[in-house]
Design a protein around this motif. Structure first.
Motif, PDB file in Angstrom:
ATOM      1  N   ARG A  72       0.826  -1.199   0.000  1.00 50.16           N
ATOM      2  CA  ARG A  72       0.000   0.000   0.000  1.00 50.16           C
ATOM      3  C   ARG A  72       0.867   1.258   0.000  1.00 50.16           C
ATOM      4  NH1 ARG A  72      -2.996   1.102   4.123  1.00 50.16           N
ATOM      5  NH2 ARG A  72      -2.485  -0.589   5.569  1.00 50.16           N
ATOM      6  N   ALA A  73       1.962   1.234   0.742  1.00 51.67           N
ATOM      7  CA  ALA A  73       2.878   2.378   0.731  1.00 51.67           C
ATOM      8  C   ALA A  73       3.491   2.573  -0.649  1.00 51.67           C
ATOM      9  CB  ALA A  73       3.970   2.185   1.779  1.00 51.67           C
ATOM     10  N   PHE A  74       3.842   1.464  -1.301  1.00 51.27           N
ATOM     11  CA  PHE A  74       4.424   1.542  -2.640  1.00 51.27           C
ATOM     12  C   PHE A  74       3.408   2.096  -3.636  1.00 51.27           C
ATOM     13  CE2 PHE A  74       4.936  -0.679  -6.772  1.00 51.27           C
ATOM     14  CZ  PHE A  74       6.066  -0.014  -7.200  1.00 51.27           C
ATOM     15  N   GLY A  75       2.183   1.571  -3.612  1.00 48.66           N
ATOM     16  CA  GLY A  75       1.160   2.055  -4.532  1.00 48.66           C
ATOM     17  C   GLY A  75       0.885   3.533  -4.353  1.00 48.66           C
ATOM     18  N   ALA A  76       0.822   3.964  -3.100  1.00 46.58           N
ATOM     19  CA  ALA A  76       0.571   5.376  -2.828  1.00 46.58           C
ATOM     20  C   ALA A  76       1.695   6.257  -3.365  1.00 46.58           C
ATOM     21  CB  ALA A  76       0.405   5.588  -1.321  1.00 46.58           C
ATOM     22  N   SER A  77       2.928   5.812  -3.195  1.00 47.90           N
ATOM     23  CA  SER A  77       4.056   6.618  -3.675  1.00 47.90           C
ATOM     24  C   SER A  77       4.032   6.741  -5.191  1.00 47.90           C
ATOM     25  CB  SER A  77       5.378   6.002  -3.222  1.00 47.90           C
ATOM     26  OG  SER A  77       5.651   4.783  -3.897  1.00 47.90           O
ATOM     27  N   ILE A  78       3.695   5.653  -5.884  1.00 45.06           N
ATOM     28  CA  ILE A  78       3.623   5.709  -7.343  1.00 45.06           C
ATOM     29  C   ILE A  78       2.535   6.689  -7.780  1.00 45.06           C
ATOM     30  CG2 ILE A  78       3.085   4.412  -9.439  1.00 45.06           C
ATOM     31  CD1 ILE A  78       5.813   3.778  -8.345  1.00 45.06           C
ATOM     32  N   GLY A  79       1.345   6.569  -7.170  1.00 44.88           N
ATOM     33  CA  GLY A  79       0.256   7.456  -7.545  1.00 44.88           C
ATOM     34  C   GLY A  79       0.572   8.921  -7.305  1.00 44.88           C
ATOM     35  N   LEU A  80       1.119   9.224  -6.132  1.00 45.23           N
ATOM     36  CA  LEU A  80       1.420  10.613  -5.793  1.00 45.23           C
ATOM     37  C   LEU A  80       2.557  11.183  -6.641  1.00 45.23           C
ATOM     38  CD1 LEU A  80       1.209  10.543  -1.888  1.00 45.23           C
ATOM     39  CD2 LEU A  80      -0.303  11.779  -3.424  1.00 45.23           C
ATOM     40  N   TRP A 214      -4.679   0.692  -4.848  1.00 45.31           N
ATOM     41  CA  TRP A 214      -3.800   1.398  -3.913  1.00 45.31           C
ATOM     42  C   TRP A 214      -2.983   2.482  -4.616  1.00 45.31           C
ATOM     43  CZ3 TRP A 214      -2.020  -3.854  -1.481  1.00 45.31           C
ATOM     44  CH2 TRP A 214      -3.050  -4.348  -0.677  1.00 45.31           C
ATOM     45  N   LEU A 215      -2.997   2.494  -5.959  1.00 48.33           N
ATOM     46  CA  LEU A 215      -2.372   3.598  -6.689  1.00 48.33           C
ATOM     47  C   LEU A 215      -3.109   4.908  -6.411  1.00 48.33           C
ATOM     48  CD1 LEU A 215      -1.704   1.807 -10.089  1.00 48.33           C
ATOM     49  CD2 LEU A 215       0.023   2.506  -8.413  1.00 48.33           C
ATOM     50  N   ILE A 216      -4.366   4.807  -5.973  1.00 48.46           N
ATOM     51  CA  ILE A 216      -5.100   5.976  -5.481  1.00 48.46           C
ATOM     52  C   ILE A 216      -5.129   5.842  -3.968  1.00 48.46           C
ATOM     53  CG2 ILE A 216      -7.256   7.271  -5.545  1.00 48.46           C
ATOM     54  CD1 ILE A 216      -7.854   5.939  -8.218  1.00 48.46           C
ATOM     55  N   PRO A 217      -4.208   6.450  -3.266  1.00 50.16           N
ATOM     56  CA  PRO A 217      -4.032   6.177  -1.833  1.00 50.16           C
ATOM     57  C   PRO A 217      -5.180   6.708  -0.990  1.00 50.16           C
ATOM     58  CG  PRO A 217      -2.609   7.959  -2.531  1.00 50.16           C
ATOM     59  CD  PRO A 217      -3.229   7.417  -3.778  1.00 50.16           C
ATOM     60  N   SER A 218      -5.366   6.091   0.163  1.00 50.98           N
ATOM     61  CA  SER A 218      -6.375   6.531   1.114  1.00 50.98           C
ATOM     62  C   SER A 218      -5.968   7.876   1.703  1.00 50.98           C
ATOM     63  CB  SER A 218      -6.527   5.502   2.228  1.00 50.98           C
ATOM     64  OG  SER A 218      -5.338   5.438   2.999  1.00 50.98           O
ATOM     65  N   PRO A 219      -6.936   8.661   2.173  1.00 51.57           N
ATOM     66  CA  PRO A 219      -6.592   9.953   2.783  1.00 51.57           C
ATOM     67  C   PRO A 219      -5.603   9.830   3.940  1.00 51.57           C
ATOM     68  CG  PRO A 219      -8.943   9.847   2.348  1.00 51.57           C
ATOM     69  CD  PRO A 219      -8.395   8.477   2.061  1.00 51.57           C
ATOM     70  N   ALA A 220      -5.762   8.764   4.753  1.00 53.65           N
ATOM     71  CA  ALA A 220      -4.845   8.600   5.886  1.00 53.65           C
ATOM     72  C   ALA A 220      -3.417   8.358   5.412  1.00 53.65           C
ATOM     73  CB  ALA A 220      -5.305   7.435   6.763  1.00 53.65           C
ATOM     74  N   ALA A 436      -3.790   1.702   8.508  1.00 57.76           N
ATOM     75  CA  ALA A 436      -4.601   0.591   8.023  1.00 57.76           C
ATOM     76  C   ALA A 436      -5.827   1.117   7.301  1.00 57.76           C
ATOM     77  CB  ALA A 436      -5.032  -0.289   9.198  1.00 57.76           C
ATOM     78  N   GLU A 437      -6.310   0.310   6.312  1.00 62.79           N
ATOM     79  CA  GLU A 437      -7.498   0.713   5.577  1.00 62.79           C
ATOM     80  C   GLU A 437      -8.754   0.568   6.422  1.00 62.79           C
ATOM     81  OE1 GLU A 437      -6.982  -1.785   2.022  1.00 62.79           O
ATOM     82  OE2 GLU A 437      -6.926   0.110   0.921  1.00 62.79           O
ATOM     83  N   THR A 438      -8.816  -0.506   7.216  1.00 62.92           N
ATOM     84  CA  THR A 438      -9.970  -0.754   8.079  1.00 62.92           C
ATOM     85  C   THR A 438      -9.466  -1.250   9.413  1.00 62.92           C
ATOM     86  OG1 THR A 438     -10.199  -3.061   7.418  1.00 62.92           O
ATOM     87  CG2 THR A 438     -11.371  -1.423   6.090  1.00 62.92           C
ATOM     88  N   PRO A 439     -10.254  -1.080  10.478  1.00 63.64           N
ATOM     89  CA  PRO A 439      -9.816  -1.595  11.780  1.00 63.64           C
ATOM     90  C   PRO A 439      -9.550  -3.085  11.757  1.00 63.64           C
ATOM     91  CG  PRO A 439     -11.642  -0.052  12.059  1.00 63.64           C
ATOM     92  CD  PRO A 439     -11.496  -0.287  10.579  1.00 63.64           C
ATOM     93  N   ALA A 440     -10.341  -3.844  10.987  1.00 63.11           N
ATOM     94  CA  ALA A 440     -10.149  -5.294  10.956  1.00 63.11           C
ATOM     95  C   ALA A 440      -8.822  -5.666  10.347  1.00 63.11           C
ATOM     96  CB  ALA A 440     -11.292  -5.943  10.185  1.00 63.11           C
ATOM     97  N   SER A 441      -8.464  -4.968   9.272  1.00 69.88           N
ATOM     98  CA  SER A 441      -7.220  -5.333   8.599  1.00 69.88           C
ATOM     99  C   SER A 441      -6.002  -4.944   9.402  1.00 69.88           C
ATOM    100  CB  SER A 441      -7.154  -4.662   7.217  1.00 69.88           C
ATOM    101  OG  SER A 441      -7.059  -3.264   7.349  1.00 69.88           O
ATOM    102  N   THR A 442      -6.154  -3.971  10.331  1.00 73.43           N
ATOM    103  CA  THR A 442      -5.009  -3.533  11.115  1.00 73.43           C
ATOM    104  C   THR A 442      -4.416  -4.666  11.925  1.00 73.43           C
ATOM    105  OG1 THR A 442      -5.969  -1.339  11.294  1.00 73.43           O
ATOM    106  CG2 THR A 442      -4.255  -1.910  12.872  1.00 73.43           C
ATOM    107  N   ALA A 443      -5.281  -5.455  12.546  1.00 78.79           N
ATOM    108  CA  ALA A 443      -4.787  -6.528  13.388  1.00 78.79           C
ATOM    109  C   ALA A 443      -4.410  -7.747  12.596  1.00 78.79           C
ATOM    110  CB  ALA A 443      -5.859  -6.892  14.416  1.00 78.79           C
TER     111      ALA A 443
END
Length: 462
Positions: A72-80, A214-220, A436-443
């Motif tokens: 997700r970090a990689f996808g966000a960096s590419i998109g930005l 994930w190329l379009i990153p979440s606001p967080a 994390a995208e959702t609380p469930a995925s965080t754990a």
């Protein structure tokens, strides 16, 4: 060592291209490329910080065995970064004449610099993507793959330069624009090849299916990358603007001094390569060990980095000063009036890169935990009130020597400040994670990713 090899190849590529340009087109063309390369460094700085922030997130995620977080970090960096690179390339192409005028580019070099820089702007997105892919792979511990595709890019660029400059093998005679065209072609071929390799080998940073969103990153995630990336990008902008100002000051001493400065920067590229390679290794290793919670290793990594950087850079400085005249004659010719000026610059300023290298190691260590504002403040102080302040204050009494002496003075100031911050600053107390995208995925994500994809076993860190 693979990172150092890639740095050597990139600098060698720039040197070979400068040789082609200098021998075929003369000192004016060398001055034009020196001005253009300084501007391109500025353009890279505008987007590079975001890539650095994502690379740190990737490294810490790998240390935690959180493969999804790394992707997700990689996808966000590419998109930005790629979005910004396209915009900057378009604006740069349009405003190239105005940029060169602000730099006080010598009139004899202006048409050459304009033709060269506009083509280089067209290749900026591909070149930036190639850099990002290499950074991401090093973040997961793979420094070999970027090396091989650097080899491909360098062979194409250096080989195609004379073909397009002189119009060999039926190609059009393009002059200095031909050198930029070779760079553009090599960047596109290398980045497409690297992308194909990443997917064929199913490397950790590849994105498939829903992961492409994930190329379009979440606001967080945007907030996290921007919060860390802006200060790191600003650090490069500080250096870039200082370099632009220095280039403008150098230009006022004439074409020969500008050409000498351009050749000196080529040699400085080689001198600083070990420092940059060691800094990249320290950054990846510190980030991964912080992610794994192994803080006892961080100081050991940093101490080793300082030692190796000092030893390797000192060796390069001695070698360059001993053999600078025959090497610079390759760029300018043995009878060039710029040659004695360039040699004088080397004697006065080259040793500052020993100090610079040690500072880069300290900066790499603290930035690996997200400490980005303190290095920015240190660079602003060193570059402006110290370096440029000295150069301007003593230009009447020392002439051009005030420019060359300002380099080591600024580097010493930065090392003193960075050493104090590493020892006494609060950078160890920070925490940097991929939101994390959702609380469930965080754990669930770290444990599931580690079980499904044992990245540590497949791709050893080193």
């Amino acid at each position: 060592m693979p990172t150092l090899g890639a740095n050597i190849l990139q600098s060698l590529n720039g040197s070979i291209n400068t040789i082609w340009v200098g021998r075929f087109l003369g000192e004016g063309a060398v001055a034009a490329t020196a001005n253009a390369n300084t501007i391109m460094f500025l353009m890279f700085a505008a987007v590079f910080g975001f890539g650095m922030a994502a690379t740190i997130l990737i490294g810490q995620s790998i240390g935690r065995r959180d493969i999804e977080g790394a992707r997700r970090a990689f996808g966000a960096s590419i998109g930005l970064v790629m979005g910004a690179a396209v915009v900057i390339a378009a604006l740069g192409w349009i405003f190239t004449p105005e940029i060169l005028k602000v730099l006080a580019t010598p009139s004899s070099a202006m048409p050459l610099a304009l033709a060269y820089l506009r083509v280089i702007f067209l290749g900026l997105p591909a070149t930036m993507l190639l850099v990002l892919l290499g950074m991401a792979l090093r973040g997961v511990g793979d420094s070999i793959t970027p090396l091989w595709f650097t080899v491909l890019s360098v062979l194409l660029d250096s080989g195609l330069n004379p073909v397009f400059i002189r119009g060999w093998f039926g190609m059009p005679t393009m002059g200095i624009a031909g050198s930029a065209t070779a760079t553009l072609i090599s960047a596109h071929v290398a980045v497409l090849g690297l992308l194909a390799y990443i997917y064929l080998r199913d490397l950790p940073i590849r994105l498939r299916g829903h992961e492409l969103t994930w190329l379009i990153p979440s606001p967080a995630l945007i907030r996290t990358i921007v919060a860390k990336g802006l200060p790191m990008g600003a650090q490069m902008l500080v250096v870039s603007f200082a370099a632009l100002t220095m280039t403008g000051l150098v230009n006022r001493y004439g074409v020969d001094t500008t050409a000498a400065y351009g050749v000196s920067m080529q040699l400085w590229g080689y001198i600083q390569m070990p420092a940059l390679a060691v800094g990249a290794a320290v950054s990846s290793m510190v980030a991964q060990n912080i992610g794994a919670g192994l803080w006892d290793r961080v100081d050991r990594i940093t101490r080793s980095g300082l030692l190796f950087s000092a030893l390797l850079t000192s060796t390069m400085v001695v070698a360059v000063i001993l053999f600078d005249r025959p090497v610079m004659a390759v760029f300018l010719g043995g009878g060039s009036p710029a040659l004695p000026i360039a040699r004088h610059i080397q004697v006065l300023a080259s040793w500052n890169f020993i100090v610079f290298g040690m500072t880069m190691v300290l900066f790499s260590a603290v930035r690996a935990n997200g400490a980005v504002w303190a290095p920015l403040v240190m660079l602003i102080i060193a570059m402006y009130p110290v370096r440029l302040g000295f150069a301007l204050a003593f230009k009447d009494s020392l002439g051009a020597d005030s420019l060359w002496w300002s380099f080591p003075l600024g580097s010493v100031a930065t090392l003193v400040m960075s050493s104090l911050y590493y020892r006494y600053g609060g950078w160890r107390k920070q925490r940097l994670v991929v939101p994390a995208e959702t609380p469930a995925s965080t754990a669930a994500a770290p444990a599931e990713a580690a079980a499904a994809e044992p990245i540590g076993a497949q791709h050893p860190v080193g």
